[in-house]
Design an enzyme around this catalytic site. Structure first.
Site, PDB file in Angstrom:
ATOM      1  N   ASN A  88       0.806  -1.218   0.000  1.00  0.00           N
ATOM      2  CA  ASN A  88       0.000   0.000   0.000  1.00  0.00           C
ATOM      3  C   ASN A  88       0.838   1.267   0.000  1.00  0.00           C
ATOM      4  OD1 ASN A  88      -2.511   1.709   0.772  1.00  0.00           O
ATOM      5  ND2 ASN A  88      -1.099   2.071   2.460  1.00  0.00           N
ATOM      6  N   SER A 142      -3.081   3.397  -8.518  1.00  0.00           N
ATOM      7  CA  SER A 142      -3.859   4.640  -8.531  1.00  0.00           C
ATOM      8  C   SER A 142      -4.457   4.810  -9.914  1.00  0.00           C
ATOM      9  CB  SER A 142      -2.958   5.837  -8.211  1.00  0.00           C
ATOM     10  OG  SER A 142      -3.613   7.064  -8.486  1.00  0.00           O
ATOM     11  N   TYR A 156       4.796  10.230 -10.126  1.00  0.00           N
ATOM     12  CA  TYR A 156       3.900   9.323  -9.398  1.00  0.00           C
ATOM     13  C   TYR A 156       3.014   8.549 -10.365  1.00  0.00           C
ATOM     14  CZ  TYR A 156      -0.076   8.006  -6.390  1.00  0.00           C
ATOM     15  OH  TYR A 156      -1.077   7.330  -5.740  1.00  0.00           O
ATOM     16  N   ALA A 159       5.088   5.960 -12.210  1.00  0.00           N
ATOM     17  CA  ALA A 159       5.444   4.838 -11.347  1.00  0.00           C
ATOM     18  C   ALA A 159       4.255   3.913 -11.128  1.00  0.00           C
ATOM     19  CB  ALA A 159       5.968   5.356 -10.010  1.00  0.00           C
ATOM     20  N   LYS A 160       3.068   4.482 -10.939  1.00  0.00           N
ATOM     21  CA  LYS A 160       1.883   3.651 -10.729  1.00  0.00           C
ATOM     22  C   LYS A 160       1.499   2.906 -12.008  1.00  0.00           C
ATOM     23  CE  LYS A 160       1.022   4.444  -6.372  1.00  0.00           C
ATOM     24  NZ  LYS A 160       1.247   3.366  -5.377  1.00  0.00           N
TER      25      LYS A 160
END
Length: 264
Positions: A88, A142, A156, A159-160
């Site tokens: 997580n 995400s 971000y 990366a997700k």
């Protein structure tokens, strides 16, 4: 911790690790697995306010390889193996302004936190899971992996997106060996930090918290259901995915965004 339904103790005897498990969605997930009977290890840089008797805390910075090793050694020495791994931990601390303001350090730090931390934990715990022919790995990604916000969270989002792709590929390799791998991609979650952010926006813009919340939803293109998710709603779905009731599910990404993503 508030004790509610015990979910028939369907996770009794299982050991779970929840990274970033001391606040927000991570804490809600840890609480949900506890309520289902699991023994839960949570990791974060800072300790939680309180611990349940079946909960254990390991202080670690998983964005660094040595943090991973610390968690792995403590979990295996205390419990011998792991049944459920919920990756997580994640987040973005890069500044706004688009690609031109981002440095190599911004990219490297964000990818370490949001992609490589999960890769390292999977690599350490998978051999034992494969040996015992059982286990569940959940990657919390995400919707930004599919709906990036270029102005503020580009590393971000990238990366997700990588995490979603990696998770699918990993599932193809290890599902025949008894380990299920799944991805959960939430939209905006109204955590305590989100609430504080709405209060700051409202104060700076001389509006109400409700108006600030609506402005953020508008920036996302709208949330058809009319509100952000509650941490407990994400946790409830994760609790189902790691349970025996979901034994046929693997290799799939589940989007929980109240309808935010406008395409199929």
């Amino acid at each position: 911790m508030k004790e509610n339904v015990d979910f028939n103790n369907e996770l009794w005897g299982k050991t779970a690790l929840v990274t970033g498990g001391t606040k927000g969605a991570g804490k809600a997930i840890a609480d949900r697995l506890l309520n289902a009977g699991a023994t839960v290890v949570v990791t974060a840089r800072n300790p939680p306010e309180s611990l349940h008797e079946r909960q254990h805390f390991v202080s670690a910075d998983l964005s660094k390889p040595e943090g991973t090793q610390k968690v792995v050694e403590e979990v295996l020495s205390k419990f011998g193996s792991l049944d459920i791994l919920v990756n997580n931990m994640g987040g973005s601390e890069t500044r706004g302004g688009g690609f031109a303001v981002l440095t190599d350090e911004d990219w490297e730090t964000t990818i370490q936190t949001n992609l490589l931390a999960s890769v390292r934990l999977d690599r350490e715990f998978l051999p034992k899971m494969i040996q015992q022919n059982r286990g569940v790995i959940i990657h919390i990604a995400s919707i930004q992996g599919r709906l990036p916000l270029h102005d503020s969270t580009l590393p971000y989002a990238a990366a997700k997106a990588g995490l979603i792709n990696y998770s699918k590929a990993l599932s193809k390799e290890v599902s025949p060996k008894g380990v299920r791998v799944l991805t959960v991609s939430p939209g905006w979650i109204m955590t305590q930090s989100s609430i504080r952010m709405m209060e700051r926006i409202a104060e700076s813009s001389k509006t109400t918290v409700e108006q600030a919340t609506q402005s953020v939803m508008d920036a996302l293109g709208g949330i058809p259901i009319g509100r952000p998710a509650k941490p407990e709603e994400i946790a409830e779905f994760v609790g189902f995915l790691v349970s025996p009731r979901a034994n046929y599910l693997t290799g799939t990404e589940y989007i929980i965004d109240g309808g935010t993503i406008p395409t199929i």
